[in-house]
Enzyme design. Sequence first.
Site, PDB file in Angstrom:
ATOM      1  N   SER A  58       0.763  -1.260   0.027  1.00 10.11           N
ATOM      2  CA  SER A  58      -0.036   0.033   0.031  1.00 10.11           C
ATOM      3  C   SER A  58       0.829   1.305   0.114  1.00 10.11           C
ATOM      4  CB  SER A  58      -0.894  -0.108   1.215  1.00 10.11           C
ATOM      5  OG  SER A  58      -1.707   1.042   1.282  1.00 10.11           O
ATOM      6  N   LYS A  84      -1.112  -0.806  -4.497  1.00  5.17           N
ATOM      7  CA  LYS A  84      -2.285  -0.275  -4.119  1.00  5.17           C
ATOM      8  C   LYS A  84      -1.951   1.081  -3.654  1.00  5.17           C
ATOM      9  CE  LYS A  84      -4.777  -0.029   0.185  1.00  5.17           C
ATOM     10  NZ  LYS A  84      -5.655  -0.919   1.192  1.00  5.17           N
ATOM     11  N   LYS A  86      -3.349   4.856  -2.466  1.00  4.50           N
ATOM     12  CA  LYS A  86      -4.084   5.674  -1.544  1.00  4.50           C
ATOM     13  C   LYS A  86      -4.696   6.804  -2.550  1.00  4.50           C
ATOM     14  CE  LYS A  86      -4.159   3.597   2.519  1.00  4.50           C
ATOM     15  NZ  LYS A  86      -5.491   2.974   3.308  1.00  4.50           N
ATOM     16  N   ASP A 112      -7.475   2.776  -2.845  1.00  2.00           N
ATOM     17  CA  ASP A 112      -8.085   2.684  -1.622  1.00  2.00           C
ATOM     18  C   ASP A 112      -8.404   4.210  -1.361  1.00  2.00           C
ATOM     19  OD1 ASP A 112      -9.262   2.553   0.696  1.00  2.00           O
ATOM     20  OD2 ASP A 112      -7.412   1.711   1.781  1.00  2.00           O
ATOM     21  N   GLU A 137     -11.285   0.836  -3.329  1.00  2.00           N
ATOM     22  CA  GLU A 137     -11.733   0.319  -2.168  1.00  2.00           C
ATOM     23  C   GLU A 137     -12.336   1.558  -1.510  1.00  2.00           C
ATOM     24  OE1 GLU A 137      -8.225  -1.191  -0.227  1.00  2.00           O
ATOM     25  OE2 GLU A 137      -8.908  -1.516   1.773  1.00  2.00           O
ATOM     26  N   ASP A 162     -13.882  -2.123   2.998  1.00  2.00           N
ATOM     27  CA  ASP A 162     -13.021  -2.447   4.208  1.00  2.00           C
ATOM     28  C   ASP A 162     -13.704  -2.068   5.513  1.00  2.00           C
ATOM     29  OD1 ASP A 162     -10.943  -2.278   5.825  1.00  2.00           O
ATOM     30  OD2 ASP A 162      -9.654  -1.069   4.564  1.00  2.00           O
ATOM     31  N   LYS A 186      -9.590  -7.756   7.596  1.00  2.00           N
ATOM     32  CA  LYS A 186      -8.753  -7.570   8.494  1.00  2.00           C
ATOM     33  C   LYS A 186      -8.969  -8.182   9.882  1.00  2.00           C
ATOM     34  CE  LYS A 186      -7.396  -3.135   6.445  1.00  2.00           C
ATOM     35  NZ  LYS A 186      -7.805  -1.636   6.517  1.00  2.00           N
ATOM     36  N   GLY A 214      -4.161  -5.036   6.531  1.00  3.32           N
ATOM     37  CA  GLY A 214      -3.151  -4.983   7.218  1.00  3.32           C
ATOM     38  C   GLY A 214      -3.466  -3.649   8.002  1.00  3.32           C
TER      39      GLY A 214
HETATM   40 MG   LIG Z   1      -8.549   0.044   3.292  1.00  2.00          MG
END
Ligand SMILES: [Mg+2]
Length: 292
Positions: A58, A84, A86, A112, A137, A162, A186, A214
């Site tokens: 991420s 991934k 953000k 995300d 996400e 998530d 998670k 995570g």
């Molecule tokens: Mg997330």
Amino acid sequence: SWSGEQKSSGPALAGVKGHELAKAALETAVLDAELRSYGMSLATYLGAVRERVPAGVSVGIRPSIGELLDDVEGYLADGYVRIKLKIEPGWDLEPVRAVRERFGEAVPLQVDANAAYTLADAEHLRRLDAFGLLLVEEPLAGGDLYGHARLQQRLATPVCLDESLHNARDTASAIALDACRAVNVKPARVGGYLEARRVHDVAYAHGVPVWCGGMLETGIGRAANLALAALPGCTLPGDTSASARYFAEDLTEPFVLTDGHLPVPKGPGIGVHPLPEPLHRFTTSRRALYAT
Ligand SMILES: [Mg+2]
């Protein structure tokens, strides 16, 4: 505060509302002790089908596109098999386009949003469809299953939830509403590995791909996450990164990438031990608990 409401954890912790992270830690400790007494690994107990799992990474919002591209280049050189990014309003289409242009269409890529958008942004988010993302996400407010379902109707990119999913029941509702076509599980978010397994099972039964997220776990939690990530429904690379992604020094022997993968611990329980010296050095308080 007992009620008839279905809780996210097992019966022993059902009376405690919320506090999923604390419940996950306690439940994992008990599970670890019990499995060690049987000589069984958590991976075997949960039903793992893989001995190693592909590792994604991420990448946070960076001050500039250039710094983002440098970061992504470094992670790809490390061997990470999925990136991934953000995103947030003002940092979405441009970074995604830049990563695609620099590293090509073949790099598995997802984004995300951590609940940074509203349904009014649907047309803007639809422009992400051009970049062949694995998923987007948590674009809308956490818990807004109706909004995510409305958004999914307008996006070709699968919506992944998530923060919105607290337990297997939420997951079943989200899938039934078509509010998500991928699930980030998670264990710390849902109150432990037993509920995480149930979240996985619900999604797997519906053919919805799962991946393990995570929450900055040390090696202790990272080991257990790898067991979960080895379940059959976890068909997307997770955020189960190497220890070095987040820690200069870990509480366990560090997890190191090999060919973009991390090994699923095979030993009894979670399969790793805290290293006494760093554990002592990083401990801030102690309390002994005794069963009655
Ligand atoms: Mg997330």
